[in-house]
Design an enzyme around this catalytic site. Sequence first.
Site, PDB file in Angstrom:
ATOM      1  N   SER A   1      55.268   6.852  53.128  1.00 18.06           N
ATOM      2  CA  SER A   1      54.407   5.703  52.830  1.00 18.06           C
ATOM      3  C   SER A   1      53.018   6.129  52.373  1.00 18.06           C
ATOM      4  O   SER A   1      52.394   5.446  51.561  1.00 18.06           O
ATOM      5  CB  SER A   1      54.317   4.771  54.036  1.00 18.06           C
ATOM      6  OG  SER A   1      53.745   5.425  55.143  1.00 18.06           O
ATOM      7  N   THR A   2      52.523   7.256  52.855  1.00 23.77           N
ATOM      8  CA  THR A   2      51.196   7.728  52.439  1.00 23.77           C
ATOM      9  C   THR A   2      51.140   7.887  50.922  1.00 23.77           C
ATOM     10  O   THR A   2      50.188   7.441  50.276  1.00 23.77           O
ATOM     11  CB  THR A   2      50.855   9.065  53.130  1.00 23.77           C
ATOM     12  OG1 THR A   2      50.887   8.867  54.539  1.00 23.77           O
ATOM     13  CG2 THR A   2      49.485   9.579  52.715  1.00 23.77           C
TER      14      THR A   2
ATOM     15  N   GLU B   1      61.965  14.977  43.022  1.00 21.16           N
ATOM     16  CA  GLU B   1      61.439  14.326  41.825  1.00 21.16           C
ATOM     17  C   GLU B   1      60.235  13.482  42.241  1.00 21.16           C
ATOM     18  O   GLU B   1      60.349  12.635  43.123  1.00 21.16           O
ATOM     19  CB  GLU B   1      62.514  13.457  41.172  1.00 21.16           C
ATOM     20  CG  GLU B   1      63.750  14.236  40.726  1.00 21.16           C
ATOM     21  CD  GLU B   1      64.803  14.422  41.811  1.00 21.16           C
ATOM     22  OE1 GLU B   1      64.844  13.620  42.755  1.00 21.16           O
ATOM     23  OE2 GLU B   1      65.582  15.379  41.710  1.00 21.16           O
TER      24      GLU B   1
END
EC number: 3.5.4.13
Length: 186
Positions: free
Chosen positions: A108-109, A133
């Site tokens: 989430s960061t 990726e």
Amino acid sequence: MGLKADNWIRKMALEHKMIEPFCEANIGKGVVSYGLSSYGYDIRVGREFKIFTNVNSTVVDPKNFVEENVVDFEGDVCIVPANSFALARTIEYFKMPDNVLAICLGKSTYARCGIIVNVTPFEPGFEGHITIEISNTTPLPAKIYANEGIAQVLFLQGDEKCDTTYKDKKGKYQAQTGITLPRILK
């Protein structure tokens, strides 16, 4: 099929070398977190990157990928250009059990900064570093911090063993080390 908890992940890493190197704690102070979590493992990105470029006016063709599509970079911080893409690899090397599939999700960061991470599933019997990726969806350059967390792996144990593992079918990315570019078997 059940989601595996920290105690199972720890046991498989320490006794069966499922994750090497293995970080038993969840490290998160001053860094993008990595290591063991309640129901997953936060993987780290290595120092090597392949950043997509249009300097050579090539076309990205997954059936005929050419090295001129990317620029190699090594360092503690990789700058992914705006609206661009990079490949990297995990620090960790994985040895997947024959009855376990792993799914990898971005952290989430990074997601809150417009950085999307994609990793395909780790199939039963797969062994190797994981190619990551990284997509910068923002109109601004974005920093990726090497040796810190990049994504979380969730381990799902099947109710029964599959007939053919990734190792059995001699998967094209089996035992990969470093960043592996697209391959088409001929």
